[in-house]
Design a protein around this motif. Structure first.
Motif, mmCIF file in Angstrom:
data_model
loop_
_atom_site.group_PDB
_atom_site.id
_atom_site.type_symbol
_atom_site.label_atom_id
_atom_site.label_comp_id
_atom_site.label_asym_id
_atom_site.label_seq_id
_atom_site.Cartn_x
_atom_site.Cartn_y
_atom_site.Cartn_z
ATOM 1 N N VAL A 113 41.720 6.170 36.882
ATOM 2 C CA VAL A 113 41.202 7.453 37.342
ATOM 3 C C VAL A 113 40.554 7.277 38.713
ATOM 4 C CG1 VAL A 113 39.491 9.272 36.926
ATOM 5 C CG2 VAL A 113 40.810 8.337 35.012
ATOM 6 N N ALA A 114 40.950 8.110 39.660
ATOM 7 C CA ALA A 114 40.353 8.119 41.000
ATOM 8 C C ALA A 114 40.580 9.494 41.602
ATOM 9 C CB ALA A 114 40.970 7.033 41.879
ATOM 10 N N PHE A 115 39.598 9.998 42.340
ATOM 11 C CA PHE A 115 39.748 11.322 42.933
ATOM 12 C C PHE A 115 38.735 11.525 44.045
ATOM 13 C CE2 PHE A 115 37.043 11.599 39.174
ATOM 14 C CZ PHE A 115 35.884 12.176 39.670
ATOM 15 N N PHE A 116 39.025 12.494 44.917
ATOM 16 C CA PHE A 116 38.093 12.935 45.944
ATOM 17 C C PHE A 116 37.272 14.093 45.401
ATOM 18 C CE2 PHE A 116 41.011 10.618 48.603
ATOM 19 C CZ PHE A 116 40.202 10.102 49.612
ATOM 20 N N SER A 117 36.034 14.174 45.840
ATOM 21 C CA SER A 117 35.130 15.248 45.438
ATOM 22 C C SER A 117 34.685 15.988 46.693
ATOM 23 C CB SER A 117 33.928 14.664 44.695
ATOM 24 O OG SER A 117 33.045 15.682 44.268
ATOM 25 N N LEU A 118 35.074 17.260 46.799
ATOM 26 C CA LEU A 118 34.818 18.045 48.004
ATOM 27 C C LEU A 118 33.907 19.223 47.723
ATOM 28 C CD1 LEU A 118 37.971 16.928 48.279
ATOM 29 C CD2 LEU A 118 37.858 18.262 50.370
ATOM 30 N N LEU A 119 33.259 19.688 48.763
ATOM 31 C CA LEU A 119 32.421 20.884 48.677
ATOM 32 C C LEU A 119 33.234 22.058 48.130
ATOM 33 C CD1 LEU A 119 29.724 22.383 49.535
ATOM 34 C CD2 LEU A 119 30.918 22.912 51.661
ATOM 35 N N ALA A 120 32.653 22.785 47.175
ATOM 36 C CA ALA A 120 33.334 23.926 46.573
ATOM 37 C C ALA A 120 32.776 25.267 47.047
ATOM 38 C CB ALA A 120 33.257 23.842 45.051
ATOM 39 N N SER A 121 31.661 25.269 47.771
ATOM 40 C CA SER A 121 31.157 26.532 48.328
ATOM 41 C C SER A 121 32.189 27.081 49.304
ATOM 42 C CB SER A 121 29.825 26.309 49.045
ATOM 43 O OG SER A 121 28.830 25.877 48.136
#
Length: 371
Positions: free
Chosen positions: A129-137
């Motif tokens: 498991v690997a992923f990017f986490s980006l701003l959701a606003s």
């Protein structure tokens, strides 16, 4: 002093005091903070109390005469020894807390945290498991075109999920500049330095959602890379890992299937606009006009309109450009998303090249093959 006057608990409710957190180490940090705080309050009360008493009691209007003495050995020893003992008394518990904070041995789970402008990447060791986490606003909230939520600038599309009651070790690094991974509820704040790995750990006691931010001034969108952690019971965490790993495996299989497909222009443009608005628009602006002297314009740019520059266009989106703020989006986006955003950039804002970029072309550039 203000805090003793209103009470410590009232100060916590108003957000003036240090966060107590949801881990044993965060409670240790809080207790140490309050211990040192009360010592400082006591010193302040004593010093200022004696000072004001002396000013009032020995004022000239009452006929006080100044004492005439010089170099008292006892006073010299006292004002050297007393602060020394106070500092030693403060250093002993502080050292113990610091040693506990740095003890990353025997973790139950290890997560690699990588900062980049302006997002976080998480990779779970021992899990696929690997992923990017980006701003959701949304951009509309940022531009004040829509009402801001309570979690404005503190929400992400993919939060970090961790198990409750397990020791989690973080390996923290950076892809570009110095960032800082900070979650107050865990008492974790570690710099992410390019080329180095810093370690931290946590063991969360309570399920819930915990938020943090990058605490290092890392560029123009420094305020747009929040951290969201969801703490789940072990069985729920295991189910999430299994579900996420399966979804990511299916996504990789879908990418391979796309290599033999031709996506139509309208589908590429619709997806490309979504990707551009979320990933590229902050720098190159919504209409591709760029920011003069900082980020180049794409509307009318040679790389985006000349047929013989198509490979260069794909390459810079996939691999980035060294020495600039242009990141490598190859590891961040799927082949479909990369194909769509390049297609959009070559056909939006009057560029109108008619080019449709397919997943196979993106894959060829990522693999170093000739188109």
């Amino acid at each position: 002093m203000l805090l003793p006057a209103v009470g410590v608990h009232a100060a916590e409710r108003e957000g003036w005091n240090l966060t107590q957190g949801v881990t044993a180490i965060s409670q240790q940090v809080y207790d140490l903070h309050m211990t040192i705080f009360y010592i400082c309050v006591a010193i302040g009360v004593l010093v200022f109390g004696v000072m004001f008493w002396a000013i009032i009691r020995h004022r000239k209007s009452k006929g006080a005469k100044p004492a005439s003495f010089h170099e008292s050995t006892k006073v010299e020893i006292a004002w050297t020894l007393v602060p020394f003992l106070i500092l030693v008394g403060m250093a002993i518990p502080a050292t113990q807390v610091l040693l506990d904070m740095e003890d990353t041995t025997e973790p139950d789970l290890t997560v690699q945290v990588t900062g980049s402008q302006w997002k976080w990447h998480y990779r779970y060791f021992d899990h696929d498991v690997a992923f990017f986490s980006l701003l959701a606003s949304s951009p509309e909230q940022i531009r004040n075109e829509r009402q801001k939520r309570d979690t404005y600038l503190l929400e992400v599309d993919q939060p970090l999920v961790l198990p409750v009651g397990r020791k989690v070790r973080f390996l923290i690094t950076s892809q570009d500049v110095i960032h800082s991974w900070w979650v107050p509820a865990f008492a974790v704040k570690k710099d992410a330095n390019p080329g180095f790995i810093n370690e931290a750990w946590t063991k969360i006691d309570k399920p819930g959602i915990y938020r943090g931010q990058c605490a290092e001034l890392c560029g123009k969108d420094h305020g747009f890379m929040p951290i969201v952690v969801i703490a789940k019971p072990q069985e729920e965490f295991d189910a999430w890992v299994q579900k996420t790993a399966l979804a990511q495996q299916k996504a990789r299989e879908e990418e391979q299937r796309l290599l033999d497909m031709e996506m139509p222009m309208d589908e590429l443009m619709a997806l490309g606009k979504q990707v551009y608005d979320s990933r590229c628009g902050m720098c190159h602006q919504s209409e591709g006009q760029g920011m003069p002297g900082v980020f180049p314009a794409l509307a009318g740019a040679e790389i985006a309109i000349q047929p013989d520059r198509l490979v260069d266009h794909i390459d810079i989106v996939v691999n980035g450009k060294a020495g600039t703020a242009m990141q490598a989006f190859g590891p961040q986006l799927s082949l479909k998303e990369l194909a769509a955003v390049v297609t959009y950039e070559r056909n939006a804002w009057g560029n109108d090249t008619g080019d449709t970029v397919q997943a196979a072309q993106i894959n060829a550039v990522k693999s170093g093959e000739d188109l």
